[in-house]
Design a protein around this motif. Structure first.
Motif, PDB file in Angstrom:
ATOM      1  N   ILE B  35       0.853  -1.205   0.000  1.00 22.21           N
ATOM      2  CA  ILE B  35       0.000   0.000   0.000  1.00 22.21           C
ATOM      3  C   ILE B  35       0.884   1.250   0.000  1.00 22.21           C
ATOM      4  O   ILE B  35       0.695   2.169  -0.799  1.00 22.21           O
ATOM      5  N   VAL B  36       1.863   1.233   0.916  1.00 24.87           N
ATOM      6  CA  VAL B  36       2.761   2.399   1.018  1.00 24.87           C
ATOM      7  C   VAL B  36       3.508   2.592  -0.300  1.00 24.87           C
ATOM      8  O   VAL B  36       3.649   3.723  -0.788  1.00 24.87           O
ATOM      9  N   SER B  37       3.954   1.502  -0.908  1.00 23.78           N
ATOM     10  CA  SER B  37       4.723   1.599  -2.158  1.00 23.78           C
ATOM     11  C   SER B  37       3.892   2.193  -3.278  1.00 23.78           C
ATOM     12  O   SER B  37       4.360   3.050  -4.038  1.00 23.78           O
ATOM     13  N   MET B  38       2.637   1.719  -3.362  1.00 22.69           N
ATOM     14  CA  MET B  38       1.781   2.228  -4.441  1.00 22.69           C
ATOM     15  C   MET B  38       1.498   3.724  -4.247  1.00 22.69           C
ATOM     16  O   MET B  38       1.564   4.506  -5.194  1.00 22.69           O
ATOM     17  N   THR B  39       1.210   4.096  -3.003  1.00 27.91           N
ATOM     18  CA  THR B  39       0.955   5.525  -2.725  1.00 27.91           C
ATOM     19  C   THR B  39       2.229   6.339  -2.969  1.00 27.91           C
ATOM     20  O   THR B  39       2.175   7.469  -3.463  1.00 27.91           O
ATOM     21  N   PHE B  40       3.366   5.748  -2.634  1.00 29.53           N
ATOM     22  CA  PHE B  40       4.657   6.418  -2.850  1.00 29.53           C
ATOM     23  C   PHE B  40       4.846   6.737  -4.333  1.00 29.53           C
ATOM     24  O   PHE B  40       5.231   7.855  -4.696  1.00 29.53           O
ATOM     25  N   LEU B  41       4.558   5.753  -5.177  1.00 24.73           N
ATOM     26  CA  LEU B  41       4.736   5.945  -6.620  1.00 24.73           C
ATOM     27  C   LEU B  41       3.821   7.052  -7.139  1.00 24.73           C
ATOM     28  O   LEU B  41       4.231   7.880  -7.962  1.00 24.73           O
ATOM     29  N   VAL B  42       2.586   7.063  -6.621  1.00 23.21           N
ATOM     30  CA  VAL B  42       1.636   8.112  -7.032  1.00 23.21           C
ATOM     31  C   VAL B  42       2.190   9.491  -6.653  1.00 23.21           C
ATOM     32  O   VAL B  42       2.211  10.422  -7.458  1.00 23.21           O
ATOM     33  N   PHE B  43       2.685   9.617  -5.414  1.00 17.76           N
ATOM     34  CA  PHE B  43       3.209  10.908  -4.936  1.00 17.76           C
ATOM     35  C   PHE B  43       4.516  11.270  -5.636  1.00 17.76           C
ATOM     36  O   PHE B  43       4.768  12.451  -5.889  1.00 17.76           O
ATOM     37  N   PHE B  44       5.313  10.259  -5.932  1.00 14.91           N
ATOM     38  CA  PHE B  44       6.606  10.543  -6.576  1.00 14.91           C
ATOM     39  C   PHE B  44       6.403  11.101  -7.987  1.00 14.91           C
ATOM     40  O   PHE B  44       7.047  12.070  -8.384  1.00 14.91           O
ATOM     41  N   PHE B  45       5.462  10.474  -8.713  1.00 14.09           N
ATOM     42  CA  PHE B  45       5.279  10.899 -10.108  1.00 14.09           C
ATOM     43  C   PHE B  45       4.254  12.029 -10.264  1.00 14.09           C
ATOM     44  O   PHE B  45       4.375  12.859 -11.143  1.00 14.09           O
ATOM     45  N   LYS B  46       3.232  12.026  -9.422  1.00  7.38           N
ATOM     46  CA  LYS B  46       2.138  12.998  -9.612  1.00  7.38           C
ATOM     47  C   LYS B  46       1.898  13.874  -8.379  1.00  7.38           C
ATOM     48  O   LYS B  46       0.853  14.524  -8.297  1.00  7.38           O
ATOM     49  N   GLY B  47       2.832  13.843  -7.436  1.00  9.63           N
ATOM     50  CA  GLY B  47       2.652  14.600  -6.188  1.00  9.63           C
ATOM     51  C   GLY B  47       2.400  16.072  -6.407  1.00  9.63           C
ATOM     52  O   GLY B  47       1.571  16.680  -5.707  1.00  9.63           O
ATOM     53  N   HIS B  48       3.074  16.660  -7.396  1.00  6.01           N
ATOM     54  CA  HIS B  48       2.925  18.096  -7.658  1.00  6.01           C
ATOM     55  C   HIS B  48       1.506  18.439  -8.114  1.00  6.01           C
ATOM     56  O   HIS B  48       1.057  19.569  -7.976  1.00  6.01           O
ATOM     57  N   LEU B  49       0.789  17.447  -8.671  1.00  6.29           N
ATOM     58  CA  LEU B  49      -0.593  17.692  -9.097  1.00  6.29           C
ATOM     59  C   LEU B  49      -1.581  17.494  -7.952  1.00  6.29           C
ATOM     60  O   LEU B  49      -2.665  18.061  -7.950  1.00  6.29           O
ATOM     61  N   LEU B  50      -1.192  16.660  -6.997  1.00  3.86           N
ATOM     62  CA  LEU B  50      -2.101  16.321  -5.889  1.00  3.86           C
ATOM     63  C   LEU B  50      -2.057  17.369  -4.771  1.00  3.86           C
ATOM     64  O   LEU B  50      -3.060  17.605  -4.105  1.00  3.86           O
ATOM     65  N   LEU B  51      -0.887  17.921  -4.545  1.00  2.00           N
ATOM     66  CA  LEU B  51      -0.705  18.824  -3.390  1.00  2.00           C
ATOM     67  C   LEU B  51      -0.726  20.283  -3.811  1.00  2.00           C
ATOM     68  O   LEU B  51      -0.187  20.646  -4.854  1.00  2.00           O
ATOM     69  N   LYS B  52      -1.394  21.079  -2.946  1.00  4.25           N
ATOM     70  CA  LYS B  52      -1.392  22.524  -3.203  1.00  4.25           C
ATOM     71  C   LYS B  52      -0.027  23.067  -2.801  1.00  4.25           C
ATOM     72  O   LYS B  52       0.522  22.634  -1.768  1.00  4.25           O
ATOM     73  N   PRO B  53       0.534  23.991  -3.549  1.00  4.32           N
ATOM     74  CA  PRO B  53       1.852  24.529  -3.192  1.00  4.32           C
ATOM     75  C   PRO B  53       1.842  25.154  -1.795  1.00  4.32           C
ATOM     76  O   PRO B  53       0.904  25.854  -1.424  1.00  4.32           O
ATOM     77  N   GLY B  54       2.836  24.808  -1.002  1.00  4.38           N
ATOM     78  CA  GLY B  54       2.974  25.366   0.337  1.00  4.38           C
ATOM     79  C   GLY B  54       2.167  24.652   1.403  1.00  4.38           C
ATOM     80  O   GLY B  54       2.256  24.962   2.584  1.00  4.38           O
ATOM     81  N   SER B  55       1.324  23.654   0.998  1.00  4.33           N
ATOM     82  CA  SER B  55       0.510  22.945   2.006  1.00  4.33           C
ATOM     83  C   SER B  55       1.338  21.838   2.654  1.00  4.33           C
ATOM     84  O   SER B  55       2.354  21.410   2.126  1.00  4.33           O
ATOM     85  N   ASP B  56       0.834  21.362   3.824  1.00  6.67           N
ATOM     86  CA  ASP B  56       1.499  20.279   4.559  1.00  6.67           C
ATOM     87  C   ASP B  56       1.180  18.945   3.853  1.00  6.67           C
ATOM     88  O   ASP B  56       0.021  18.523   3.838  1.00  6.67           O
ATOM     89  N   PRO B  57       2.170  18.290   3.254  1.00  7.45           N
ATOM     90  CA  PRO B  57       1.866  17.089   2.457  1.00  7.45           C
ATOM     91  C   PRO B  57       1.596  15.843   3.314  1.00  7.45           C
ATOM     92  O   PRO B  57       1.034  14.882   2.832  1.00  7.45           O
ATOM     93  N   TRP B  58       2.028  15.861   4.555  1.00  8.56           N
ATOM     94  CA  TRP B  58       1.933  14.665   5.392  1.00  8.56           C
ATOM     95  C   TRP B  58       0.490  14.211   5.576  1.00  8.56           C
ATOM     96  O   TRP B  58       0.215  12.999   5.570  1.00  8.56           O
ATOM     97  N   PHE B  59      -0.469  15.127   5.799  1.00  7.50           N
ATOM     98  CA  PHE B  59      -1.851  14.718   6.048  1.00  7.50           C
ATOM     99  C   PHE B  59      -2.445  14.040   4.822  1.00  7.50           C
ATOM    100  O   PHE B  59      -3.145  13.043   4.935  1.00  7.50           O
ATOM    101  N   PHE B  60      -2.147  14.624   3.666  1.00 12.73           N
ATOM    102  CA  PHE B  60      -2.667  14.042   2.428  1.00 12.73           C
ATOM    103  C   PHE B  60      -2.050  12.667   2.168  1.00 12.73           C
ATOM    104  O   PHE B  60      -2.732  11.714   1.797  1.00 12.73           O
ATOM    105  N   TRP B  61      -0.757  12.590   2.389  1.00 12.65           N
ATOM    106  CA  TRP B  61       0.002  11.343   2.209  1.00 12.65           C
ATOM    107  C   TRP B  61      -0.528  10.252   3.156  1.00 12.65           C
ATOM    108  O   TRP B  61      -0.854   9.137   2.739  1.00 12.65           O
TER     109      TRP B  61
END
Lengths: 319, 258
Positions: B35-61
């Motif tokens: 589960i962690v690996s799959m979510t990691f890949l999503v964040f690694f490749f598409k993290g910039h699209l998922l997270l608002k700039p300047g927001s805390d990424p940990w909660f979303f992750w």
């Protein structure tokens, strides 16, 4: 006389409305190899499960080592090793690991594993996965598991089941060795008397949940010897019956022109023939048959199909 | 007391050896890591699209990891793990061997229960480690996502603890089913059915009382940033699993092996 190692009193078990055991009174003497015989479905495995507390009896009691099983389950089981039907083996583990699982659970010394592997002659294959074992090797590993705690009593359910003739011979030798050299009392079940008659010292014969015979093998052999018959072919059946009954013979059956008469020994044939001929009955055939142990076993469990096959025939010339 | 601990120590050690060459141990490690690996890949490749700039990424992750785990994967994992461990006994005819050992009957149930519970805890610890390591790794590899700027170890640890407690009832239920039921397929099938029932009925107003929803409610407490240590579903799970455990233990002592 020492108290029996296993004794049951009026042991009864039913599965729903189906009666499996009816008032079973077993007595297994210390130091014996007790063969618990009966056809498939006679209730042997159920009895073993009751002896080991896997099932709860509907009525009756089980005592092992003179103690009631229900009250002293753990101390009794410390003195018992068992193998019920097929051995319970973890097929993904090696033979040695299977023994190690049981060793850890019982808190035994590590050296005990090699000792039991040596007894059942499995040292060479101990590291192989059990899924690659033959049936005979699985049976031997099952016995090694039963022996692990060095129990005084071994309860083995059909240990020769599925084995080829050489496997059966090996198992017989192993059981004798365990009894004579290691001093184990062995209670083993089988549906074939021929497989265990050379091994056991005592026999119990179970049929349809009832114990038909219990005692030493010699007693069963005595029963076999006393179960000899003469088959006589005569011209006058009524007269022959009258003559034989008047002279104290026991007639087992009579049909058409043939009579079956119980005798003690083969030599009685001449006396019986003379008696009939002098009484005016023509004897056209006479044959002697002694029942084997197997036939006695069958006659106790399946009386309707018991027919002597081990016969010796000879013709008598009419007077 | 020392006799009890001796029986348990020996029994759990024997049970642990049975895991050798089985999937049960690997499943406990690989399921959370997958589960962690799959979510990691999503964040690694598409993290910039998922997270608002300047927001805390940990909660979303963390929320992404928690939701997938608590809604679907955890109940299925528990059904599979309990079936694998108990299935070994059913397949080998091991119950008759276990119940003829000179040990109290309760220890047969308890040894196995403790071992599988240990595997579940191991799985949660792996999930916790994977989640934190994964987050910090993202901070290292994708610094623009901002993982390195925040620290939420305490909140994440609490959230995982909540999910673990909330899952105890489902775990105990699945364990009891597999302990009693010879068919592995049936116990896994029931696990899938109960999970599907939650997913279908998730909008029902009383769904919070349904055991297969409790892990979801426990994980939702993290997203809602609840400050309370315990959410109601954790209590339901604790009390329910204790009751079910006592029932299973009692039943195992009077069990007859046909």
């Amino acid at each position: 006389m020492t108290a029996p190692l296993i004794s049951t009193h009026q042991l009864t078990y039913h599965y729903g409305s189906l009666q499996i055991l009816q008032g079973l009174n077993l007595e297994v003497p210390k130091g014996s190899i007790y063969g618990f015989l009966g056809p498939n479905g006679a209730g042997k495995t159920t009895t073993i499960r009751l002896l080991l507390g896997l099932l709860k009896p509907a009525a009756g009691t089980v005592e092992l080592f003179g103690q009631a099983f229900v009250r002293h389950r753990v101390p009794i089981l410390q003195r018992v090793g068992a193998m019920i039907e097929t051995p319970s083996l973890y097929r993904h583990l090696s033979g040695k690991d299977n023994l190690e699982v049981a060793r850890r659970m019982l808190g035994l010394e590590k050296k005990r594993i090699n000792q039991v592997l040596e007894i059942v002659r499995l040292q060479q294959d101990a590291h192989r996965p059990v899924k690659h074992y033959s049936l005979g090797m699985c049976q031997r590993l099952g016995i090694a598991l039963a022996l692990l705690s060095d129990p005084e009593l071994l309860i083995l359910d059909e240990p020769t089941n599925g084995l080829d003739p050489s496997g059966i011979r090996e198992m017989r030798e192993l059981l004798k060795e365990l009894n004579q050299e290691h001093g184990k009392t062995i209670f083993l079940s089988s549906h074939l008397l021929s497989e265990i008659e050379k091994t056991v010292t005592h026999v119990g014969i179970l049929d349809k949940g009832l114990l038909r015979f219990q005692g030493r093998v010699e007693q069963l052999q005595q029963t076999a010897l006393s179960a000899s018959t003469l088959e006589v072919e005569v011209d006058n059946l009524l007269l022959a019956r009258e003559l034989l009954l008047a002279n104290g013979y026991q007639i087992i059956s009579s049909k058409k022109q043939r009579l079956r008469v119980a005798v003690q020994e083969k030599e009685e044939a001449a006396h019986l023939n003379q008696l009939l001929v002098l009484g005016g009955v023509s004897v056209s055939g006479l044959s002697y048959a002694a029942q084997s142990l197997e036939e006695v076993f069958l006659s106790l469990t399946e009386p309707q199909v018991a027919e002597p096959v081990n016969s010796l025939s000879f013709s008598i010339l009419p007077a | 007391m020392s006799t009890i601990t001796t029986y348990l120590g020996r029994g759990v050690s024997a049970e642990a050896l049975k895991l050798k060459h089985t999937w049960a141990l690997w499943l406990s490690l690989l399921a959370p890591l997958s589960i962690v690996s799959m979510t990691f890949l999503v964040f690694f490749f598409k993290g910039h699209l998922l997270l608002k700039p300047g927001s805390d990424p940990w909660f979303f992750w963390a929320t992404n990891n928690f939701l997938a785990t608590s809604q679907l994967l955890l109940p299925l994992f528990l059904a599979l793990l309990t079936a694998l461990v108990n299935g070994t006994e059913h397949q080998s005819g091991g119950w008759k061997q276990l119940y003829t050992q000179p040990v109290p009957k309760w220890s047969v149930f308890l040894n196995k229960y403790l071992l599988v519970l240990g595997l579940v805890v191991l799985s949660f610890v792996t999930f916790w480690v994977g989640l934190l390591v994964g987050g910090y790794f993202l901070g290292l590899l994708r610094p623009e996502l901002g993982f390195q700027k925040y620290h939420h170890e305490q909140e994440i640890t609490l959230a995982i603890f909540r999910i673990l407690v909330a899952s105890l009832f489902v775990f105990t239920l699945q364990f009891c089913l597999c302990f009693r039921c010879k068919s592995i397929a049936l116990s896994i099938g029931l696990g899938i059915l109960f999970t599907m029932a939650f997913l279908i009925g998730s909008r029902w107003e009383h769904i919070g009382y349904y055991p297969y929803s409790w892990t979801y409610f426990a994980s939702a407490a993290f997203s809602a940033r609840t400050t309370e240590f315990f959410v109601p579903q954790m209590w339901y799970s604790l009390v329910g699993s204790l009751g079910l455990f006592a029932l299973g233990l009692w039943d195992s002592c009077r069990r007859q092996i046909q």
